[in-house]
Design a protein around this motif. Structure first.
Motif, mmCIF file in Angstrom:
data_model
loop_
_atom_site.group_PDB
_atom_site.id
_atom_site.type_symbol
_atom_site.label_atom_id
_atom_site.label_comp_id
_atom_site.label_asym_id
_atom_site.label_seq_id
_atom_site.Cartn_x
_atom_site.Cartn_y
_atom_site.Cartn_z
ATOM 1 N N PRO A 114 0.830 -1.210 0.000
ATOM 2 C CA PRO A 114 0.000 0.000 0.000
ATOM 3 C C PRO A 114 0.862 1.256 0.000
ATOM 4 C CG PRO A 114 0.063 -0.946 2.192
ATOM 5 C CD PRO A 114 0.791 -1.910 1.300
ATOM 6 N N ARG A 115 0.257 2.380 -0.344
ATOM 7 C CA ARG A 115 0.942 3.671 -0.284
ATOM 8 C C ARG A 115 0.710 4.293 1.093
ATOM 9 N NH1 ARG A 115 -0.715 8.031 -3.344
ATOM 10 N NH2 ARG A 115 -2.798 7.193 -3.570
ATOM 11 N N GLN A 116 1.798 4.705 1.728
ATOM 12 C CA GLN A 116 1.675 5.432 2.984
ATOM 13 C C GLN A 116 1.770 6.917 2.671
ATOM 14 O OE1 GLN A 116 1.290 4.356 6.571
ATOM 15 N NE2 GLN A 116 0.578 6.457 6.257
ATOM 16 N N VAL A 117 0.653 7.593 2.732
ATOM 17 C CA VAL A 117 0.607 9.023 2.451
ATOM 18 C C VAL A 117 0.779 9.777 3.755
ATOM 19 C CG1 VAL A 117 -0.814 10.892 1.524
ATOM 20 C CG2 VAL A 117 -0.903 8.622 0.474
ATOM 21 N N SER A 118 1.499 10.887 3.698
ATOM 22 C CA SER A 118 1.662 11.734 4.879
ATOM 23 C C SER A 118 1.661 13.182 4.436
ATOM 24 C CB SER A 118 2.969 11.398 5.604
ATOM 25 O OG SER A 118 4.084 11.761 4.803
ATOM 26 N N LEU A 119 1.675 14.081 5.404
ATOM 27 C CA LEU A 119 1.679 15.502 5.087
ATOM 28 C C LEU A 119 2.829 15.851 4.153
ATOM 29 C CD1 LEU A 119 0.464 18.382 5.845
ATOM 30 C CD2 LEU A 119 2.398 18.525 7.431
ATOM 31 N N ALA A 120 3.987 15.255 4.368
ATOM 32 C CA ALA A 120 5.191 15.620 3.622
ATOM 33 C C ALA A 120 5.487 14.687 2.465
ATOM 34 C CB ALA A 120 6.396 15.658 4.574
ATOM 35 N N ARG A 121 4.584 13.776 2.149
ATOM 36 C CA ARG A 121 4.852 12.863 1.040
ATOM 37 C C ARG A 121 3.543 12.386 0.421
ATOM 38 N NH1 ARG A 121 8.962 8.134 2.145
ATOM 39 N NH2 ARG A 121 10.356 9.938 2.173
ATOM 40 N N GLY A 122 3.352 12.694 -0.856
ATOM 41 C CA GLY A 122 2.216 12.176 -1.598
ATOM 42 C C GLY A 122 0.937 12.937 -1.347
ATOM 43 N N ALA A 123 -0.131 12.426 -1.965
ATOM 44 C CA ALA A 123 -1.468 12.989 -1.796
ATOM 45 C C ALA A 123 -2.456 11.833 -1.760
ATOM 46 C CB ALA A 123 -1.798 13.950 -2.938
ATOM 47 N N PRO A 124 -3.503 11.929 -0.943
ATOM 48 C CA PRO A 124 -4.414 10.800 -0.731
ATOM 49 C C PRO A 124 -5.484 10.691 -1.809
ATOM 50 C CG PRO A 124 -5.048 12.610 0.688
ATOM 51 C CD PRO A 124 -3.825 13.059 -0.049
ATOM 52 N N VAL A 125 -5.079 10.286 -3.017
ATOM 53 C CA VAL A 125 -5.994 10.223 -4.145
ATOM 54 C C VAL A 125 -5.480 9.210 -5.145
ATOM 55 C CG1 VAL A 125 -4.775 12.114 -5.318
ATOM 56 C CG2 VAL A 125 -7.155 11.618 -5.926
ATOM 57 N N ALA A 126 -6.408 8.582 -5.891
ATOM 58 C CA ALA A 126 -6.049 7.631 -6.937
ATOM 59 C C ALA A 126 -7.230 7.485 -7.874
ATOM 60 C CB ALA A 126 -5.657 6.271 -6.345
ATOM 61 N N ALA A 127 -6.966 6.918 -9.064
ATOM 62 C CA ALA A 127 -8.032 6.761 -10.055
ATOM 63 C C ALA A 127 -7.773 5.522 -10.895
ATOM 64 C CB ALA A 127 -8.119 7.995 -10.953
ATOM 65 N N LEU A 128 -8.789 4.694 -11.018
ATOM 66 C CA LEU A 128 -8.787 3.606 -11.994
ATOM 67 C C LEU A 128 -9.391 4.181 -13.269
ATOM 68 C CD1 LEU A 128 -8.282 0.582 -12.599
ATOM 69 C CD2 LEU A 128 -10.654 0.180 -11.882
ATOM 70 N N VAL A 129 -8.600 4.165 -14.352
ATOM 71 C CA VAL A 129 -8.979 4.833 -15.592
ATOM 72 C C VAL A 129 -9.316 3.790 -16.643
ATOM 73 C CG1 VAL A 129 -8.252 6.489 -17.358
ATOM 74 C CG2 VAL A 129 -7.465 6.751 -15.000
ATOM 75 N N GLY A 130 -10.357 4.060 -17.430
ATOM 76 C CA GLY A 130 -10.784 3.146 -18.475
ATOM 77 C C GLY A 130 -10.640 3.732 -19.858
ATOM 78 N N THR A 131 -10.972 2.930 -20.856
ATOM 79 C CA THR A 131 -10.920 3.364 -22.243
ATOM 80 C C THR A 131 -11.711 4.651 -22.435
ATOM 81 O OG1 THR A 131 -10.676 1.097 -23.023
ATOM 82 C CG2 THR A 131 -11.505 2.706 -24.600
ATOM 83 N N GLY A 132 -11.139 5.565 -23.210
ATOM 84 C CA GLY A 132 -11.773 6.864 -23.378
ATOM 85 C C GLY A 132 -11.450 7.830 -22.255
ATOM 86 N N ASP A 133 -10.476 7.459 -21.408
ATOM 87 C CA ASP A 133 -10.028 8.301 -20.296
ATOM 88 C C ASP A 133 -11.115 8.554 -19.262
ATOM 89 O OD1 ASP A 133 -7.413 8.649 -21.393
ATOM 90 O OD2 ASP A 133 -8.234 10.124 -22.789
ATOM 91 N N VAL A 134 -12.067 7.607 -19.155
ATOM 92 C CA VAL A 134 -13.102 7.763 -18.145
ATOM 93 C C VAL A 134 -12.563 7.325 -16.786
ATOM 94 C CG1 VAL A 134 -14.948 7.389 -19.822
ATOM 95 C CG2 VAL A 134 -14.082 5.457 -18.501
ATOM 96 N N GLY A 135 -13.066 7.972 -15.756
ATOM 97 C CA GLY A 135 -12.722 7.579 -14.402
ATOM 98 C C GLY A 135 -13.647 6.469 -13.942
ATOM 99 N N LEU A 136 -13.161 5.237 -13.989
ATOM 100 C CA LEU A 136 -14.002 4.123 -13.553
ATOM 101 C C LEU A 136 -14.255 4.178 -12.060
ATOM 102 C CD1 LEU A 136 -12.295 1.237 -15.576
ATOM 103 C CD2 LEU A 136 -14.370 2.501 -16.175
ATOM 104 N N CYS A 137 -13.212 4.548 -11.317
ATOM 105 C CA CYS A 137 -13.344 4.704 -9.863
ATOM 106 C C CYS A 137 -12.257 5.664 -9.413
ATOM 107 C CB CYS A 137 -13.212 3.365 -9.150
ATOM 108 S SG CYS A 137 -13.338 3.492 -7.344
#
Length: 583
Positions: free
Chosen positions: A90-113
Motif C-alpha cells: 500500500p501507499r503510505q501518504v503523509s503531510l510531507a509525502r504524496g497525496a491521498p488520491v487515486a483513479a482507476l482509468v478506463g478506455t476513453g479516459d473515463v474515471g471508472l473509480c
C-alpha cells in the motif's frame, strides 16, 4: 468479500466491521459509519472508531469490476502504465509525502473509480483481485476517516479536479501572480558555482526573454563545490557577499528572487552541528548531515529564523524549500521532554506555518516553492508553487509529472523541472521540451549567454506563448489523454480559447462549438496535423519552432480525404493557430 492474501499490510483493521451498500457498491467499513450519496455518482463514506481508548484505525474497503481498465493513476512519479495487484504494497501518504488520491482509468479516459480521503496521514491500497477480476480499493487511518468515491465515469481529469475542489473546501489560498511567470533556475546551469555576478548576468538575460523570477539554488551558503549537505544549517551567504544589495540589483531588473534551502539538514561543517545532535530525527552520513526533528520548538525556531532572514533582511521575494519529504522517516525516535508535538507531521506543519507567517509578515506576496513528492493539500496554505521532481533531459517524464501535479494541485502554481540541453541541441528539440511542459510554469536552467541565435529564437518564441496564454495554459480545464501512454495529447480548455499539445501522430478534434481560437502545438516529428470533426472555415497561421511564419491562409475544417477532416502541415516544434471565421 473474500479475504485477500496481503503480505505487505494487514488485510483488515481490528475492530467491528460493517457491511453496507452505497452508490451501487458493497463496502466493508470498520468504525461507526455515516454516508452521503450524490446524484452525480459520487458518494462519501465516513468511519470513526469509538473505542473507549480513542485508539484504533478506521477503514473503508470496496471493489469495482475491473472492466475495460487501462491505467491506475496516482500522484506518484512511477508512471501509470500498469494495474497493481491487490497484494501490492500500500501507499503510505503523509503531510510531507504524496497525496491521498487515486483513479482507476478506463478506455476513453473515463474515471471508472476515482477516490480520495480527507486525511493526509493515511494508508491506501488498491489492485487487481486475481481470483475475481475485480479491482479492490481501501483506505485506513487512525481514529476517523472520510473517503470520497466517484463512479460517475466522467473524464478522469474532471473527477480529479472535483477532488481538488473538495479538498479546498471553500478556503482561500493566495498564489502571488509572480508564481505563474516563467522562471530561471541556477541549478543545472551553474550547480554550486554561484556568485553575484553570475546570478545577475543570467537574471538580466532572462528578463530580455521574459523570465520573471530567478531561483538561486545550492552553493550560495558555501565556498565548497563538492556537493553534499555538510554546510547546511548556518545558512550564511558565503558565495553571495553584499546579499541585500545583490538582491536589490536583481529586483531592479524587474526579476523576482528566490533562495534555496535544504530545510531538514544540519551539516557537520556548520557551527550548530553539535548543538543539534540531540535533536536528530535521522542520520544521513552519506550526505554529511542529520535530519533535525521538527517536534522540538528549538529546531523550528532555528530553521524559521534562518529561512525568514532571506525575506526579512536581504529582501528576497521568497524561498525554495527543498527536501521536506526527508522528514518522513520510518520508526522515528520517541519525542523527548522538550518536544511539544506528538507526531513529526505536526512538527512539520508547525515549522512550515511559522516560516510562512514570518515571510508574509515581511512581504505579503512572498513565494514558496515545494517539490514532488510533498504535494498534498495539507501543504497548500504554506506554498505558492510546486515543481516536478528532478528529471533532467527526460522530457516525457517532465510532461507526465507536470500534468500529474496539475490534476490535483488545486490553487497552487505547477512548475516544470528545470529545462537544460546540450549546446548542440537543435532549436526544434528545445521547442519540444517547452511544449512538453506547456501546461505548467517553465523553469529554464542553461547558460543564456551561450545560446546560439537559433536556440535563442526558439526559447524566446515559446516563452512568449507561455506568457501570452498563461490563463488558459495554467488555469483552463486540463484534459490529458491516455495516462497509460504518458499523455500523448493534452488539451487545456479556456472556453473561447483552447490549446492542444500533440506529442504523437494523432488527429486533433476540432468539433467544439465554443472556441473562437484553437492552438495546436506539435511536438511530434510527423508534421501532418489532421483536424477532425470540424465544420466551417478558420484562419490558419503556422509558425515553426523559432516563431518564423510558415503559412497563413483560410482552411475548410470539413475538407480532406477523410470525411470531416482537414490536414495542416506544422513543423516539429511549431505552432498552429486557428481563428474561427465569424458567422
Amino acid at each position: 468479500m473474500d479475504e485477500i492474501w496481503e503480505p505487505h499490510a494487514p488485510a483488515t483493521a481490528p475492530g467491528r466491521t460493517a457491511r453496507l451498500s452505497a452508490g451501487g457498491l458493497e463496502l466493508l467499513v470498520t468504525g461507526e459509519v455515516t454516508r452521503s450519496e450524490w446524484a452525480d455518482g459520487v458518494i462519501e463514506i465516513s468511519a470513526a472508531r469509538q473505542e473507549p481508548s480513542g485508539q484504533g484505525d478506521a477503514r473503508v474497503e470496496w471493489r469495482v469490476p475491473c472492466v475495460d481498465a487501462t491505467a491506475f493513476w496516482t500522484p506518484d512519479t512511477r508512471g501509470h502504465a500498469w494495474l497493481p495487484t491487490a497484494w501490492s504494497p500500500p501507499r503510505q501518504v503523509s503531510l510531507a509525502r504524496g497525496a491521498p488520491v487515486a483513479a482507476l482509468v478506463g478506455t476513453g479516459d473515463v474515471g471508472l473509480c476515482v477516490f480520495a480521503t480527507d486525511r493526509t496521514d493515511v494508508l491506501v491500497g488498491a489492485g487487481v483481485v486475481e481470483e475475481s477480476g475485480e479491482f479492490r480499493c481501501w483506505a485506513q487511518a487512525p481514529g476517523e476517516l472520510t473517503v470520497r468515491i466517484d463512479l460517475s465515469h466522467r473524464h478522469f481529469a474532471r473527477c480529479l479536479a472535483d477532488v481538488a475542489d473538495w479538498w479546498l473546501g471553500g478556503r482561500t489560498v493566495t498564489v502571488p501572480p509572480a508564481a505563474r511567470r516563467p522562471a530561471y533556475s541556477t541549478w543545472y546551469a551553474l550547480h554550486q558555482d554561484v556568485s553575484p555576478e553570475a546570478v545577475e548576468t543570467q537574471a538580466a538575460l532572462g528578463k530580455e526573454l521574459g523570465l520573471g523570477t530567478i531561483i538561486v539554488d545550492d552553493g550560495w551558503m558555501t565556498a565548497d563545490r563538492a556537493r553534499g549537505y555538510g554546510h547546511c544549517g548556518d545558512w550564511e551567504p558565503v558565495s553571495l557577499p553584499g546579499t541585500a544589495d545583490h538582491v536589490r540589483r536583481v529586483n531592479e531588473l524587474g526579476v523576482a528572487y528566490l533562495l534555496w534551502y535544504a530545510l531538514p539538514f544540519v551539516g557537520r561543517e556548520s557551527t550548530v552541528w553539535e548543538k543539534f545532535q540531540e535533536y536528530a530525527l535521522a542520520r544521513v552520513d552519506h550526505l554529511h548531515a542529520i535530519v533535525v526533528d521538527p517536534r522540538y520548538p528549538v529546531v523550528r525556531e532555528h530553521l524559521a529564523d534562518r529561512l525568514a532572514r532571506a525575506v526579512e533582511e536581504w529582501g528576497t521575494d521568497g524561498l525554495k524549500i527543498d527536501f521536506v519529504d526527508w522528514f518522513v522517516v520510518p520508526d522515528p525516535p520517541a519525542p523527548g521532554p522538550e518536544a511539544d508535538c506528538a507526531t513529526v507531521a505536526e512538527g512539520v506543519e508547525r515549522l512550515l506555518g511559522r516560516i510562512h507567517e514570518r515571510i508574509t509578515a515581511a512581504d505579503p506576496e512572498a513565494m514558496v516553492e515545494h517539490r514532488q513528492p510533498y504535494t498534498g493539500p495539507g501543504l497548500w496554505p504554506y506554498v505558492s508553487m510546486v515543481r516536478a521532481t528532478d528529471c533532467p533531459l527526460s522530457t516525457v517524464e517532465n510532461r507526465q509529472r507536470t500534468v500529474d501535479l496539475r490534476l490535483v494541485a488545486g490553487p497552487v502554481a505547477v512548475h516544470s523541472d528545470m529545462l537544460m540541453w546540450h549546446p548542440a541541441e537543435p532549436p526544434e528539440r528545445i521547442a519540444c521540451q517547452l511544449i512538453d511542459v506547456l501546461f505548467s510554469v517553465p523553469q529554464i536552467s542553461v547558460d543564456l549567454a551561450a545560446q546560439t541565435p537559433e536556440q535563442h529564437e526558439a526559447l524566446a518564441f515559446w516563452l512568449g506563448v507561455f506568457r501570452d496564454r498563461a490563463d488558459v495554459l495554467q488555469l483552463g480545464a486540463l484534459l490529458p489523454a491516455r495516462p497509460d501512454l504518458g499523455y500523448p495529447m493534452i488539451t487545456a480548455d479556456g472556453g473561447e480559447t483552447v490549446v492542444v499539445a500533440r506529442y504523437a501522430p494523432l488527429p486533433v478534434a476540432v468539433d467544439g462549438t465554443a472556441w473562437r481560437e484553437l492552438l495546436v502545438a506539435n511536438a511530434d516529428a510527423d508534421p501532418e496535423v489532421r483536424l477532425v470533426g470540424g465544420e466551417g472555415t478558420a484562419e490558419a497561421t503556422v509558425r515553426d519552432a523559432r516563431g518564423r511564419l510558415v503559412h497563413r491562409g483560410r482552411i475548410d475544417l470539413g475538407a480532406g480525404d477523410v470525411p470531416g477532416g482537414a490536414t495542416v502541415s506544422v513543423p516539429r516544434g511549431g505552432l498552429l493557430t486557428l481563428v474561427a471565421a465569424a458567422g
